[in-house]
Design a protein around this motif. Structure first.
Motif, PDB file in Angstrom:
ATOM      1  N   PRO A 363      -1.497 -13.332  -2.485  1.00 11.79           N
ATOM      2  CA  PRO A 363      -2.764 -14.040  -2.241  1.00 11.79           C
ATOM      3  C   PRO A 363      -3.676 -13.327  -1.245  1.00 11.79           C
ATOM      4  CG  PRO A 363      -0.936 -15.591  -2.267  1.00 11.79           C
ATOM      5  CD  PRO A 363      -0.324 -14.222  -2.314  1.00 11.79           C
ATOM      6  N   SER A 364      -3.095 -12.650  -0.248  1.00 11.19           N
ATOM      7  CA  SER A 364      -3.928 -11.999   0.762  1.00 11.19           C
ATOM      8  C   SER A 364      -4.461 -10.644   0.298  1.00 11.19           C
ATOM      9  CB  SER A 364      -3.135 -11.806   2.056  1.00 11.19           C
ATOM     10  OG  SER A 364      -2.019 -10.955   1.836  1.00 11.19           O
ATOM     11  N   SER A 365      -3.934 -10.095  -0.809  1.00  7.54           N
ATOM     12  CA  SER A 365      -4.357  -8.775  -1.286  1.00  7.54           C
ATOM     13  C   SER A 365      -5.665  -8.909  -2.058  1.00  7.54           C
ATOM     14  CB  SER A 365      -3.282  -8.169  -2.187  1.00  7.54           C
ATOM     15  OG  SER A 365      -2.082  -7.957  -1.476  1.00  7.54           O
ATOM     16  N   VAL A 366      -6.724  -8.281  -1.552  1.00 11.91           N
ATOM     17  CA  VAL A 366      -8.028  -8.390  -2.205  1.00 11.91           C
ATOM     18  C   VAL A 366      -8.566  -7.051  -2.675  1.00 11.91           C
ATOM     19  CG1 VAL A 366      -8.618 -10.419  -0.840  1.00 11.91           C
ATOM     20  CG2 VAL A 366      -9.322  -8.160  -0.045  1.00 11.91           C
ATOM     21  N   GLY A 367      -7.879  -5.936  -2.320  1.00 12.86           N
ATOM     22  CA  GLY A 367      -8.472  -4.662  -2.667  1.00 12.86           C
ATOM     23  C   GLY A 367      -7.487  -3.524  -2.740  1.00 12.86           C
ATOM     24  N   LEU A 368      -8.047  -2.381  -3.156  1.00 12.60           N
ATOM     25  CA  LEU A 368      -7.272  -1.174  -3.369  1.00 12.60           C
ATOM     26  C   LEU A 368      -8.110   0.003  -2.904  1.00 12.60           C
ATOM     27  CD1 LEU A 368      -4.619  -0.134  -4.717  1.00 12.60           C
ATOM     28  CD2 LEU A 368      -5.926   0.070  -6.839  1.00 12.60           C
ATOM     29  N   ALA A 369      -7.508   0.908  -2.124  1.00 19.22           N
ATOM     30  CA  ALA A 369      -8.185   2.126  -1.668  1.00 19.22           C
ATOM     31  C   ALA A 369      -7.408   3.317  -2.196  1.00 19.22           C
ATOM     32  CB  ALA A 369      -8.267   2.158  -0.145  1.00 19.22           C
ATOM     33  N   MET A 370      -8.071   4.169  -2.994  1.00 17.84           N
ATOM     34  CA  MET A 370      -7.400   5.303  -3.630  1.00 17.84           C
ATOM     35  C   MET A 370      -8.084   6.595  -3.201  1.00 17.84           C
ATOM     36  SD  MET A 370      -6.901   3.728  -7.488  1.00 17.84           S
ATOM     37  CE  MET A 370      -8.654   3.911  -7.838  1.00 17.84           C
ATOM     38  N   ALA A 371      -7.298   7.597  -2.842  1.00 19.15           N
ATOM     39  CA  ALA A 371      -7.841   8.896  -2.464  1.00 19.15           C
ATOM     40  C   ALA A 371      -8.101   9.761  -3.682  1.00 19.15           C
ATOM     41  CB  ALA A 371      -6.874   9.605  -1.508  1.00 19.15           C
ATOM     42  N   PHE A 372      -8.178   9.173  -4.852  1.00 20.37           N
ATOM     43  CA  PHE A 372      -8.346   9.891  -6.118  1.00 20.37           C
ATOM     44  C   PHE A 372      -9.119   8.988  -7.071  1.00 20.37           C
ATOM     45  CE2 PHE A 372      -4.363   7.658  -5.861  1.00 20.37           C
ATOM     46  CZ  PHE A 372      -4.340   6.897  -7.024  1.00 20.37           C
ATOM     47  N   PRO A 373      -9.756   9.555  -8.087  1.00 14.61           N
ATOM     48  CA  PRO A 373     -10.512   8.724  -9.029  1.00 14.61           C
ATOM     49  C   PRO A 373      -9.585   8.038 -10.012  1.00 14.61           C
ATOM     50  CG  PRO A 373     -10.691  11.034  -9.642  1.00 14.61           C
ATOM     51  CD  PRO A 373      -9.954  11.001  -8.333  1.00 14.61           C
ATOM     52  N   PRO A 374     -10.022   6.904 -10.597  1.00 13.63           N
ATOM     53  CA  PRO A 374      -9.206   6.248 -11.616  1.00 13.63           C
ATOM     54  C   PRO A 374      -9.118   7.102 -12.870  1.00 13.63           C
ATOM     55  CG  PRO A 374     -11.355   5.220 -11.482  1.00 13.63           C
ATOM     56  CD  PRO A 374     -11.287   6.204 -10.346  1.00 13.63           C
ATOM     57  N   GLY A 375      -8.106   6.836 -13.704  1.00 15.78           N
ATOM     58  CA  GLY A 375      -7.944   7.591 -14.944  1.00 15.78           C
ATOM     59  C   GLY A 375      -9.140   7.425 -15.849  1.00 15.78           C
ATOM     60  N   ARG A 376      -9.512   8.472 -16.546  1.00  8.27           N
ATOM     61  CA  ARG A 376     -10.669   8.445 -17.427  1.00  8.27           C
ATOM     62  C   ARG A 376     -10.267   7.943 -18.807  1.00  8.27           C
ATOM     63  NH1 ARG A 376     -14.886  12.641 -15.968  1.00  8.27           N
ATOM     64  NH2 ARG A 376     -14.456  13.120 -13.803  1.00  8.27           N
ATOM     65  N   GLY A 377     -11.295   7.593 -19.564  1.00  6.12           N
ATOM     66  CA  GLY A 377     -11.081   7.242 -20.962  1.00  6.12           C
ATOM     67  C   GLY A 377     -10.776   5.784 -21.156  1.00  6.12           C
ATOM     68  N   GLY A 378     -11.323   5.214 -22.217  1.00  6.61           N
ATOM     69  CA  GLY A 378     -11.081   3.814 -22.533  1.00  6.61           C
ATOM     70  C   GLY A 378     -10.028   3.655 -23.608  1.00  6.61           C
ATOM     71  N   THR A 379      -8.994   4.471 -23.598  1.00  3.40           N
ATOM     72  CA  THR A 379      -7.992   4.478 -24.661  1.00  3.40           C
ATOM     73  C   THR A 379      -6.840   3.532 -24.364  1.00  3.40           C
ATOM     74  OG1 THR A 379      -6.872   6.338 -23.593  1.00  3.40           O
ATOM     75  CG2 THR A 379      -8.554   6.856 -25.232  1.00  3.40           C
ATOM     76  N   GLY A 380      -6.964   2.681 -23.348  1.00  2.00           N
ATOM     77  CA  GLY A 380      -5.892   1.766 -23.028  1.00  2.00           C
ATOM     78  C   GLY A 380      -4.916   2.303 -22.002  1.00  2.00           C
ATOM     79  N   ARG A 381      -5.203   3.472 -21.459  1.00  2.00           N
ATOM     80  CA  ARG A 381      -4.309   4.037 -20.461  1.00  2.00           C
ATOM     81  C   ARG A 381      -4.275   3.149 -19.223  1.00  2.00           C
ATOM     82  NH1 ARG A 381      -5.537   9.590 -17.097  1.00  2.00           N
ATOM     83  NH2 ARG A 381      -3.902   9.332 -15.549  1.00  2.00           N
ATOM     84  N   VAL A 382      -3.079   2.904 -18.715  1.00  3.03           N
ATOM     85  CA  VAL A 382      -2.921   2.071 -17.534  1.00  3.03           C
ATOM     86  C   VAL A 382      -2.935   2.962 -16.305  1.00  3.03           C
ATOM     87  CG1 VAL A 382      -1.373   0.507 -16.308  1.00  3.03           C
ATOM     88  CG2 VAL A 382      -1.635   0.319 -18.789  1.00  3.03           C
ATOM     89  N   ASP A 383      -3.830   2.698 -15.378  1.00  2.00           N
ATOM     90  CA  ASP A 383      -3.867   3.422 -14.115  1.00  2.00           C
ATOM     91  C   ASP A 383      -3.911   2.402 -12.982  1.00  2.00           C
ATOM     92  OD1 ASP A 383      -6.430   2.430 -14.096  1.00  2.00           O
ATOM     93  OD2 ASP A 383      -7.394   4.338 -14.542  1.00  2.00           O
ATOM     94  N   GLU A 384      -3.967   2.890 -11.757  1.00  2.00           N
ATOM     95  CA  GLU A 384      -3.907   1.999 -10.596  1.00  2.00           C
ATOM     96  C   GLU A 384      -5.069   1.006 -10.584  1.00  2.00           C
ATOM     97  OE1 GLU A 384      -1.458   5.571  -9.677  1.00  2.00           O
ATOM     98  OE2 GLU A 384      -3.435   5.223 -10.558  1.00  2.00           O
TER      99      GLU A 384
END
Length: 499
Positions: A363-384
């Motif tokens: 419940p207390s988790s509201v965000g995510l900080a990543m030192a890298f960009p999210p995975g590209r492409g809308g092919t259904g790939r699961v990333d952070e």
């Protein structure tokens, strides 16, 4: 009506009852003058019926007047407004105009008209000069498919512009007209109102939002259907742009520049502070929208330096990710920002999907900080980032370029230790720092070059000057997803066959 004095008196009565002057050319010949009067009344909604009433006042019981009434009833429909209703409405419009309409309100009048007539209603006339012209056009329109007169919907919207006694009078007029039209009070209350009167507690310094959605085109994955809204603080959105022609991403900066520099509804908005939100599919989330170069009044600047620029997830807004956990986390963030947590990830693949989802579902988790960009492409790939969206987190910040990721940990720590609701402005400050750093780099290099020329090739350029190159400043590469669960941008779909 052979005598000119009789015609003058009739015109005077007509203009008084209509609430405005008649546009007609007068003639010396009686026949031509009467013909011009009839033409002017035909051009004014309800004009012929009011002319008939005026003539009956002076010639009641006349055989020719009875024949004229029979002809009018046979050829012309009964006007939507009775004479007294039209006169009162005109007086209300005059009172509203005396109060003054802001440039934003004036520019939004065509939107009020479009909401009144619906998506397949006739377009607004080209010669519209103000509120009264719109009312005259609406008065001649048939009922909508829901049985409501477009004029009633427009006046109900228009009441949101009025203040004080004028607002009360608009409301009373609307109720009386609805009752006479057979519309229940409950049905009237359910009519949507685009612009409500501003609440006394509304902060004039609160943000307005320019929302730009890029929807993938099914026929060409490299093009996007672009829709733009302006949403003043505490009020529903006003559509600015809805183009059926899909655009490549390269044309987006020109569209944004046109909205900011030339659209009167944006330029004359009531809220001086403006946040720009891009609603994007997964494949566009790591594009540098904040680095768009725009030119306004001859001055070139980066979009994310002048305005807070944030991203929003189209997948979530359009139903591709759960809403309940998102809204719960957003309420937690707004109510207790100090107790909210943001998880930091240094490298991709550091967590498996189940573990990361479990951490972010707290419940207390509201965000995510990543030192890298999210995975590209809308092919259904699961990333952070996708796992975070499924867990309902409203905030994500990441670095688009690995070259600046070394500074990301330090900078994001300072960001997350500050007030989380202020993240859009804090990120804008970092983007400004990046531009200042670039200026310092250019000046330092110029100074070093001058020193080298002065003391010879053996000099050490820029000795004693610490220079941080712009491409290494995280502000130029920082992306912020900030999904406000209290504001849902409207969905505007282009009309498609068989509409």
């Amino acid at each position: 009506m052979r005598l000119r004095s009789t015609r003058d008196l009739c015109i005077s009565v007509l203009e008084r009852d209509l609430g405005h002057g008649l546009h007609l050319d007068r003639h010396e010949q009686a026949g031509h003058d009467v013909w011009g009067l009839v033409d002017a009344c035909l051009d004014s909604p309800g004009g012929i019926h009011m002319l008939l009433e005026a003539v009956e006042t002076f010639h009641r019981g006349s055989r020719s007047v009875r024949a004229l009434r029979a002809l009018v009833e046979e050829l012309l429909p009964e006007p939507l407004l009775a004479g007294g209703e039209r006169q009162e409405l005109n007086q209300l419009v005059q009172a509203l105009e005396r109060q003054g309409l802001s440039p934003f309100q004036t520019a939004a009048l065509p939107l009020l008209y479009q909401h009144a007539v619906g998506p397949v209603g006739p377009p607004l006339g080209l010669e519209v000069r103000g509120v009264r012209d719109i009312i005259e056009q609406l008065e001649e329109m048939p009922l909508r498919t829901d049985g409501v007169a477009p004029l009633l919907v427009f006046v109900n919207h228009l009441a949101g512009y009025a203040r004080g006694a004028t607002a009360t009078a608009f409301g009373e007029w609307t109720i009386r007209f609805a009752e006479r039209s057979g519309l229940s009070a409950e049905r009237l209350r359910r009519l949507p109102r685009i612009l409500e009167p501003a609440a006394p507690s509304l902060d004039p310094e609160s943000d307005a939002y320019l929302v730009i959605e890029c929807r993938p085109d099914g026929a060409d994955p490299d093009r996007f259907e672009v829709t733009a809204w302006l949403q003043p603080a505490g009020r529903p959105a006003v559509m600015l742009h809805c183009d059926e022609e899909p655009l490549p991403p390269a044309r987006l900066p020109a569209l944004v520049e046109a909205l900011l520099a030339r659209d009167g509804r944006v330029v004359a908005r009531e809220n001086p502070e403006l946040t720009i939100e891009f609603v994007l599919p997964r494949e566009l989330l790591d594009q540098p929208f904040d680095q768009f170069k725009i030119t306004i009044a001859g001055v070139r600047r980066r979009l994310g330096v002048e305005y807070p620029v944030v991203l929003r997830s189209m997948d979530r807004l359009r139903g591709g990710a759960p809403w309940h956990s998102w809204r719960a986390k957003w309420r937690r963030l707004r109510a207790d920002p100090a107790g909210a947590t943001v998880h930091r990830i240094a490298e991709p693949g550091g967590y498996d999907d189940e573990l990361l989802f479990t951490l972010l579902s707290e419940p207390s988790s509201v965000g995510l900080a990543m030192a890298f960009p999210p995975g590209r492409g809308g092919t259904g790939r699961v990333d952070e980032l996708w796992v975070g969206l499924q867990a309902g987190m409203p905030v994500a910040v990441w670095c688009r370029d690995g070259g600046a990721s070394g500074r990301f940990a330090d900078e994001v720590r300072a960001l997350l230790e500050s007030d989380l609701p202020s993240l859009p402005r804090k990120v804008r400050e970092l983007r400004r720092e990046a531009v200042l750093a670039q200026g310092a780099q250019v000046r330092a290099e110029a100074m070093a070059g001058q020193e080298a020329v002065a003391v010879g090739a053996g000099a050490v350029p820029g000795a004693g000057v610490e220079v941080r190159r712009t491409e290494e400043h995280v502000g130029s590469h920082l992306a912020l997803l900030y999904d406000d669960a209290d504001r849902f941008p409207e969905v505007y779909e282009p009309l498609r066959p068989p509409a």
